[in-house]
Design an enzyme around this catalytic site. Structure first.
Site, PDB file in Angstrom:
ATOM      1  N   LYS A 171      47.449  29.307 -76.564  1.00  0.00           N
ATOM      2  CA  LYS A 171      46.078  29.772 -76.338  1.00  0.00           C
ATOM      3  C   LYS A 171      45.940  31.151 -76.978  1.00  0.00           C
ATOM      4  O   LYS A 171      46.747  32.057 -76.713  1.00  0.00           O
ATOM      5  CB  LYS A 171      45.842  29.855 -74.835  1.00  0.00           C
ATOM      6  CG  LYS A 171      44.412  29.644 -74.402  1.00  0.00           C
ATOM      7  CD  LYS A 171      44.407  29.528 -72.883  1.00  0.00           C
ATOM      8  CE  LYS A 171      43.024  29.461 -72.327  1.00  0.00           C
ATOM      9  NZ  LYS A 171      43.032  29.649 -70.877  1.00  0.00           N
TER      10      LYS A 171
HETATM   11  C1  E4P Z   1      40.054  28.687 -69.284  1.00  0.00           C
HETATM   12  O1  E4P Z   1      40.906  28.357 -70.048  1.00  0.00           O
HETATM   13  C2  E4P Z   1      40.100  29.899 -68.443  1.00  0.00           C
HETATM   14  O2  E4P Z   1      41.394  30.000 -67.919  1.00  0.00           O
HETATM   15  C3  E4P Z   1      39.168  29.860 -67.259  1.00  0.00           C
HETATM   16  O3  E4P Z   1      38.392  28.703 -67.233  1.00  0.00           O
HETATM   17  C4  E4P Z   1      38.455  31.128 -66.961  1.00  0.00           C
HETATM   18  O4  E4P Z   1      37.610  30.950 -65.860  1.00  0.00           O
HETATM   19  P1  E4P Z   1      36.966  32.138 -65.032  1.00  0.00           P
HETATM   20  O5  E4P Z   1      35.781  32.672 -65.780  1.00  0.00           O
HETATM   21  O6  E4P Z   1      36.571  31.510 -63.744  1.00  0.00           O
HETATM   22  O7  E4P Z   1      38.041  33.185 -64.882  1.00  0.00           O
END
Ligand code: E4P
Length: 221
Positions: free
Chosen positions: A90
């Site tokens: 990522k």
């Molecule tokens: C996705 O890959 C992220 O880890 C995640 O969905 C972030 O979500 P949040 O805005 O609730 O922290």
């Protein structure tokens, strides 16, 4: 639309896996920090816990700002569990992140470009070879923009231009988000386990189960 679970918590991952709906796991530095465990060890544990899923996203750390630093971290991450193919790197949606994405894609490594907030960012990430692009809808809603609308537009564009990067609707906060991104054409929604639990329930389902039980009891007596 497939379901990924958005957590680094083993118990939640196990719960989603057991009900047979899990295609992947996404983590990020905040989710890993919550668990207070060494990052690489947790990624290894997740991969062992859910061996037959498509993808486990491991994000480069915030210390890696330049492409070569991200690539160096990615090269360590992809060695986990003797090169587990599920491991998906990522990367942040920056020019350096895109450079790392192109490099890793050419090497056959799966990539997930994260923190996407515009259609143009999604297009750039796709053209840099991202396996997955992650628009964050909840965080857009938080600033009074329409997160689902972003997913809708990215899905339209990828369809129109025959782009095969998969859209992971991320930052999903509640059941209505899940329905709307599925209808918008997201390939995947990554969601916390509590939202998976919420979408499994309806008060009329609970009432129906109670009524069947009560009627059944009468007959049995
Ligand atoms: C996705 O890959 C992220 O880890 C995640 O969905 C972030 O979500 P949040 O805005 O609730 O922290």
């Amino acid at each position: 639309m497939k379901f990924f679970v958005d957590t680094a918590n083993l118990e939640d991952i196990q719960k989603a896996y057991k009900i047979g709906v899990l295609s992947g796991v996404t983590t990020n530095p905040s989710l890993v920090a919550k668990e207070r465990i060494k990052f690489e060890n947790r990624i290894a544990e997740i991969c062992q816990l859910v061996p037959d899923i498509e993808s486990v996203s491991a994000e480069v750390t915030p210390n890696a700002v330049m492409a070569d630093e991200m690539i160096a971290e990615a090269e360590e991450l992809i060695k986990i569990n003797n090169g587990d193919k599920k491991i998906t790197i990522k990367l942040p949606m920056t020019l350096q992140g895109l450079e790392a994405c192109r490099y890793l894609t050419k090497k056959g490594v799966k990539t997930n470009v994260t923190l996407i907030f515009t259609v143009n960012q999604a297009l750039l990430a796709a053209r840099a070879g991202a396996t997955y692009v992650s628009p964050f809808l909840g965080r857009l809603d938080d600033i009074s923009e329409d997160g689902v609308q972003l997913v809708t537009k990215i899905a339209e564009l990828f369809h129109l231009q025959k782009i095969d990067s998969q859209i992971i609707a991320a930052s999903v906060r509640h059941p209505d988000h899940v329905t709307r991104v599925a209808l918008a054409g997201a390939n995947i929604a990554t969601i916390p386990f509590n939202v998976i639990e919420q979408i499994s329930r309806h008060p009329l389902t609970d009432q129906g189960i109670d009524k069947f039980a009560a009627d059944w009891k009468k007959v049995s007596q």
